[in-house]
Write a protein that holds these residues in place. Structure first.
Motif, short mmCIF file in Angstrom:
data_model
loop_
_atom_site.label_atom_id
_atom_site.label_comp_id
_atom_site.label_asym_id
_atom_site.label_seq_id
_atom_site.Cartn_x
_atom_site.Cartn_y
_atom_site.Cartn_z
N MET A 162 0.81 -1.25 -0.01
CA MET A 162 -0.15 -0.18 -0.13
C MET A 162 0.87 1.22 0.02
SD MET A 162 -3.28 -0.52 -0.51
CE MET A 162 -4.36 -1.92 -0.57
N TRP A 163 2.06 1.07 -0.29
CA TRP A 163 3.09 2.16 -0.33
C TRP A 163 3.90 2.27 -1.32
CZ3 TRP A 163 2.37 6.75 1.17
CH2 TRP A 163 3.18 7.88 1.10
N PHE A 164 4.63 3.22 -1.83
CA PHE A 164 5.27 3.17 -3.18
C PHE A 164 6.57 2.33 -2.98
CE2 PHE A 164 3.16 7.22 -3.14
CZ PHE A 164 2.36 7.16 -4.28
N GLY A 165 6.81 1.71 -4.16
CA GLY A 165 8.13 0.82 -4.43
C GLY A 165 9.05 1.63 -5.05
N ASP A 166 10.21 0.90 -5.33
CA ASP A 166 11.32 1.68 -5.80
C ASP A 166 11.43 1.40 -7.37
OD1 ASP A 166 11.83 -1.03 -5.63
OD2 ASP A 166 13.91 -0.76 -4.78
N GLN A 167 10.41 0.85 -8.06
CA GLN A 167 10.52 0.43 -9.44
C GLN A 167 9.84 1.41 -10.26
OE1 GLN A 167 12.58 -2.14 -10.88
NE2 GLN A 167 13.42 -1.94 -8.63
N GLY A 168 9.21 2.54 -9.83
CA GLY A 168 8.42 3.36 -10.41
C GLY A 168 9.16 3.57 -11.93
N PHE A 169 10.34 4.17 -11.74
CA PHE A 169 10.80 4.97 -12.89
C PHE A 169 11.11 3.99 -13.93
CE2 PHE A 169 14.65 6.20 -15.32
CZ PHE A 169 14.17 7.56 -15.66
N ALA A 170 11.55 2.61 -13.56
CA ALA A 170 11.82 1.70 -14.39
C ALA A 170 10.69 0.94 -15.26
CB ALA A 170 12.66 0.45 -13.72
N ASN A 171 9.65 0.93 -14.39
CA ASN A 171 8.05 0.41 -15.09
C ASN A 171 7.80 1.44 -16.05
OD1 ASN A 171 8.56 -1.56 -13.41
ND2 ASN A 171 7.03 -1.01 -11.84
N TYR A 172 7.74 2.58 -15.58
CA TYR A 172 7.16 3.53 -16.72
C TYR A 172 7.92 3.72 -17.79
CZ TYR A 172 3.43 4.87 -13.37
OH TYR A 172 2.32 4.80 -12.74
N SER A 173 9.46 3.61 -17.82
CA SER A 173 10.30 3.73 -18.82
C SER A 173 10.20 2.74 -19.61
CB SER A 173 11.93 3.88 -18.21
OG SER A 173 11.93 4.99 -17.55
N GLN A 174 9.85 1.40 -19.05
CA GLN A 174 9.71 0.34 -19.83
C GLN A 174 8.34 0.39 -20.94
OE1 GLN A 174 11.35 -2.70 -20.57
NE2 GLN A 174 10.00 -3.86 -21.49
N LEU A 175 7.15 0.93 -20.19
CA LEU A 175 6.10 1.10 -20.59
C LEU A 175 6.19 2.12 -22.03
CD1 LEU A 175 3.62 1.21 -17.72
CD2 LEU A 175 3.77 -0.58 -19.51
N LEU A 176 6.75 3.24 -21.64
CA LEU A 176 6.84 4.32 -22.57
C LEU A 176 7.66 3.92 -23.67
CD1 LEU A 176 6.53 7.32 -20.15
CD2 LEU A 176 4.87 6.53 -21.69
N ARG A 177 8.87 3.34 -23.66
CA ARG A 177 9.86 3.15 -24.56
C ARG A 177 9.89 1.80 -25.37
NH1 ARG A 177 15.44 5.35 -21.37
NH2 ARG A 177 14.61 7.64 -21.03
N GLU A 178 9.50 0.71 -24.66
CA GLU A 178 9.78 -0.50 -25.31
C GLU A 178 8.19 -1.13 -25.48
OE1 GLU A 178 12.80 -2.62 -23.43
OE2 GLU A 178 14.19 -1.03 -23.43
N GLY A 179 7.53 -0.89 -24.51
CA GLY A 179 6.39 -1.67 -24.07
C GLY A 179 6.25 -3.20 -23.63
N VAL A 180 5.24 -3.88 -23.48
CA VAL A 180 5.34 -4.91 -22.87
C VAL A 180 5.08 -6.02 -23.74
CG1 VAL A 180 3.91 -6.38 -20.96
CG2 VAL A 180 4.27 -3.94 -20.74
N PRO A 181 5.78 -7.22 -23.89
CA PRO A 181 5.96 -8.21 -24.81
C PRO A 181 4.49 -8.94 -25.01
CG PRO A 181 7.75 -8.56 -23.62
CD PRO A 181 7.02 -7.49 -22.88
N ALA A 182 3.79 -8.84 -23.65
CA ALA A 182 2.43 -9.59 -23.58
C ALA A 182 1.26 -8.74 -24.42
CB ALA A 182 1.90 -9.60 -22.33
N ALA A 183 1.60 -7.22 -24.49
CA ALA A 183 0.84 -6.44 -25.34
C ALA A 183 1.34 -6.16 -26.81
CB ALA A 183 0.60 -5.28 -24.71
N GLY A 184 2.07 -7.09 -27.31
CA GLY A 184 2.51 -6.80 -28.63
C GLY A 184 3.81 -6.31 -28.53
N GLY A 185 4.43 -5.68 -27.51
CA GLY A 185 5.74 -5.19 -27.52
C GLY A 185 5.50 -3.46 -28.04
N VAL A 186 4.26 -3.05 -28.00
CA VAL A 186 4.14 -1.80 -28.52
C VAL A 186 4.42 -0.72 -27.34
CG1 VAL A 186 2.62 0.02 -29.80
CG2 VAL A 186 2.21 -2.75 -30.21
N PRO A 187 5.32 0.35 -27.69
CA PRO A 187 5.37 1.41 -26.71
C PRO A 187 4.01 2.10 -26.31
CG PRO A 187 6.99 1.51 -28.44
CD PRO A 187 6.12 0.64 -29.12
N LEU A 188 4.07 2.16 -25.04
CA LEU A 188 2.76 2.98 -24.53
C LEU A 188 2.71 4.30 -25.02
CD1 LEU A 188 0.35 2.81 -22.74
CD2 LEU A 188 1.63 3.62 -20.65
N SER A 189 3.67 5.12 -25.45
CA SER A 189 3.84 6.49 -25.94
C SER A 189 3.06 6.33 -27.30
CB SER A 189 5.06 7.09 -26.22
OG SER A 189 5.78 6.14 -26.90
#
Length: 282
Positions: free
Chosen positions: A48-75
């Motif tokens: 219920m409190w913030f972790g230390d992976q926020g920057f890494a998670n959002y960077s992964q989403l915006l730049r590379e995407g998630v393989p499960a979603a086709g690897g399309v960047p969220l941007s």
């Protein structure tokens, strides 16, 4: 004389605060979950409190995407959703303004019949007419394209009806004054009707933008090119991973980022939105 009732005021504030907490708690959970590694969300209790992976998670989403979603960047998906939402919103408002203007200020045969035919389309949402609409779009070669995402959704009977009702409240003296000043139909529409309609346009803009942003069924049906995926499609693909376990930290991060554009639109246009719902500026 207004009675001062401290107990009632306290009770009212307690109920309001409880309502705010109830509405904001899921957003808080999603925001916290997006800052943790995926393994931390598969154990009970969830953090219920913030972790230390926020920057890494959002960077992964915006730049590379998630393989499960086709690897399309969220941007890319957010840009597709933004382009689609703006296209649907501007198209609906423009067509509805012109349609309402023609129905109210022009006298042509079967004018009211056309209006009621437009109004009757409220009984035919996208889900009902989706197969013939898909056939038309496919025949025109608009699959996997921005026009195919936008054009079939830009007609709006609701907006046409609202603008018609507003135009009918404008005094006839204003129309006569425009005629005396030798203002043609287009000038009357541009210089008089549009400025008077700005609060109504703002209210509809917010509603229609959120409608376009949240579209899922139509983009899912006509889009197979990953470069045209929308953010709602991305969330759906992250959640539905078959027999696998959803990567909840990326899914929650995508949901948080997907909320930002609609929230910004509401905040920026909030004052005009309220005026458009409760006032008529004439």
């Amino acid at each position: 004389m207004v009675e001062n009732r401290p107990l009632a005021a306290i009770l009212t504030h307690v109920v309001l605060i409880a309502g705010i907490v109830f509405l904001c708690f899921p957003v808080w959970v999603a925001l916290v979950a997006s800052t943790h590694p995926g393994e931390a969300l598969q154990r009970s209790p969830i953090p219920m409190w913030f972790g230390d992976q926020g920057f890494a998670n959002y960077s992964q989403l915006l730049r590379e995407g998630v393989p499960a979603a086709g690897g399309v960047p969220l941007s890319t998906m957010m840009l597709n959703s933004l382009f689609m939402a703006l296209g649907i919103t501007v198209g609906k408002i423009a067509i509805s303004l012109i349609s309402a203007f023609a129905i109210v200020y022009f006298r042509f045969p079967f004018r009211m019949l056309f209006f009621w035919l437009i109004f009757a389309t409220l009984m035919l949402p996208v889900e009902v007419r989706i197969l013939p609409t898909y056939d038309v779009v496919a025949s025109l070669g608009m699959l996997n394209s921005y026009p195919g995402l936008i054009i079939p959704l830009i007609a709006s009977a609701t907006a046409t009806f609202l603008f018609r009702q507003f135009f009918m409240t404008i005094p006839d003296e204003l129309v006569e004054a425009a005629r005396i000043d030798r203002a043609g139909p287009l000038r009357f529409f541009w210089d008089i009707l549009l400025p008077l309609s700005r609060t109504n346009i703002a209210a509809l803009f917010i509603i229609l933008f959120i409608y376009g942003w949240n579209q899922y069924l139509w983009p899912f049906l006509i889009t197979t090119d990953q470069d045209l995926y929308t953010v709602v499609m991305g969330i759906q693909r992250m959640v539905n991973v078959g027999e696998g376990v959803p990567i909840w930290n990326y899914t929650m991060g995508t949901a948080i980022l997907a909320m930002i554009p609609p929230v910004l639109v509401v905040l920026v246009m909030q004052r005009l939105f309220v005026k458009g719902l409760v006032e008529s500026e004439k």
